[in-house]
Write an enzyme that holds these catalytic residues in place. Structure first.
Site, PDB file in Angstrom:
ATOM      1  N   SER A  63      -5.521   3.110   4.756  1.00  0.00           N
ATOM      2  CA  SER A  63      -4.970   2.373   3.624  1.00  0.00           C
ATOM      3  C   SER A  63      -6.052   1.611   2.880  1.00  0.00           C
ATOM      4  O   SER A  63      -5.860   0.454   2.470  1.00  0.00           O
ATOM      5  CB  SER A  63      -3.865   1.416   4.094  1.00  0.00           C
ATOM      6  OG  SER A  63      -3.056   1.027   3.009  1.00  0.00           O
ATOM      7  N   LYS A 114       0.060   3.731  -2.678  1.00  0.00           N
ATOM      8  CA  LYS A 114      -0.965   4.780  -2.610  1.00  0.00           C
ATOM      9  C   LYS A 114      -0.362   6.183  -2.554  1.00  0.00           C
ATOM     10  O   LYS A 114      -1.066   7.168  -2.803  1.00  0.00           O
ATOM     11  CB  LYS A 114      -1.875   4.537  -1.415  1.00  0.00           C
ATOM     12  CG  LYS A 114      -2.707   3.255  -1.537  1.00  0.00           C
ATOM     13  CD  LYS A 114      -3.635   3.085  -0.349  1.00  0.00           C
ATOM     14  CE  LYS A 114      -4.536   1.859  -0.501  1.00  0.00           C
ATOM     15  NZ  LYS A 114      -3.858   0.593  -0.237  1.00  0.00           N
ATOM     16  N   SER A 117       0.796  -1.232   0.000  1.00  0.00           N
ATOM     17  CA  SER A 117       0.000   0.000   0.000  1.00  0.00           C
ATOM     18  C   SER A 117       0.826   1.280   0.000  1.00  0.00           C
ATOM     19  O   SER A 117       0.251   2.368  -0.098  1.00  0.00           O
ATOM     20  CB  SER A 117      -0.938   0.011   1.206  1.00  0.00           C
ATOM     21  OG  SER A 117      -2.000  -0.894   1.004  1.00  0.00           O
TER      22      SER A 117
END
Length: 349
Positions: free
Chosen positions: A86, A34, A31
């Site tokens: 997340s 992101k 993640s």
């Protein structure tokens, strides 16, 4: 001793690498992906814009904010969900929105932006960071991207939050455990998948120094937290405050003419910058060699400049330590007469 595939510790202001292990190795980053999704969103939208959640985004699995297809949220709310919790569905909803309904178009934008930023070890396949063949980055690239993104006030505000509430009464909770335990930490992003392991890029600030520490591929959450703590501690251990300029100490002298004693130029304040341990410091004095009368005590006539690695780390003005008046007409006449007699005496010596 640090577990994990790779790590990097660097000065957040200068990019100076303090410690590294396989920092350019291409590995899954989960993640932490992101960060790029957020950057592109901020570059192509405004926080108050409304996003209609794409059904494909709502259907993505694992960590989520429980978004429903067709639900309407602001860009800011989706940024909070993507950065704090997340949430994969929030990241994908932003990707569909910025990509005008096409996730593949957005991924192409991610890779183009990575090339522009010099992320040479990075290739994206998804906007959320879920495991996918060929979806990789490196500790060096992740750290650089985090530093770039943290120049944005909205990101800095969001990533230091432990939680938030968005539309539908949804409560968001951070995966960044260090926000509860490490003094001075203010970001930035965690990541975990079966392929990537437990990863995180962290930023903390103490005594005027910002340190970024990135750890990729740790075997479990608690070990990631412990190792990141050690990496951040190591980074801060490389800096110490040093009293390199002392208030009231003379660093230069200025001639004032008319036979008067030179005036000391003293530092107006003590400089104690935080500097890198074991690296040379350069102190440069820039001051007037002569001053026009009258001179007043405290009058600025120069400066002391302190550098390390070519970067200015401190400045203190230099001021006259005493006042000196300009002599009157008679005084100046006597001084010129005396100088004339002195020179004439030299003709016969």
């Amino acid at each position: 001793q640090v577990s994990g595939r790779s790590y990097l510790v660097e000065n957040g202001a200068t990019g100076e690498v303090l410690l590294a292990h396989d920092a350019r190795e291409r590995v899954p980053i989960a993640s932490i992906t992101k960060l790029m999704t957020v950057l592109l969103t901020l570059e192509h939208t405004r926080p108050n814009e409304t996003v209609v959640v794409n059904p494909a985004a709502a259907a993505v699995g694992e960590s989520s904010a429980d978004l429903g297809p067709g639900e309407r949220l602001t860009v800011r709310e989706l940024l909070e969900a993507a950065l704090i919790q997340s949430a994969n569905d929030a990241a994908d909803a932003l990707a569909y929105y910025v990509g005008h309904g096409s996730e593949s178009r957005f991924v192409a934008m991610m890779n183009a932006r990575a090339r522009q930023l010099g992320l040479r070890n990075t290739h994206y396949v998804r906007p959320d960071g879920l495991d996918a063949p060929g979806h990789v980055s490196s500790a060096r690239d992740v750290t650089l991207l985090a530093r770039i993104l943290m120049h944005r006030p909205l990101v800095r505000q969001i990533v230091r939050q432990r939680g938030a509430t968005i539309s539908g009464g949804r409560s968001l909770h951070t995966w960044n455990d260090l926000l509860y335990s490490y003094p001075g930490i203010f970001g930035v992003k965690t990541g975990h998948t079966s392929a990537a392991g437990w990863s995180q890029v962290a930023a903390a600030r103490r005594r005027g120094v910002t340190v970024y520490a990135t750890l990729l591929g740790s075997p479990d959450r608690s070990e990631r937290n412990a190792d990141l703590t050690r990496l951040l501690d190591y980074g801060f251990s490389q800096y110490r405050p040093a009293a390199v300029v002392v208030a009231g100490h003379p660093y230069a002298h200025a001639a004032v003419g008319y036979g008067r004693e030179r005036v000391e130029l003293v530092a107006s304040r003590t400089l104690t910058p935080t500097v890198r341990v074991g690296m040379p410091i350069t102190i440069r004095v820039v001051a007037a060699s002569a001053a026009e009368l009258p001179v007043r005590k405290g009058q600025e006539l120069g400066a002391v400049l302190v550098y390390q690695h070519g970067k200015l780390v401190g400045r203190a003005s230099l001021a006259a330590a005493r006042s000196v008046d300009r002599p009157g007409l008679v005084g100046r006449a006597w001084w010129y007469a005396g100088r004339t007699l002195h020179h004439m005496g030299g003709w016969f010596s």
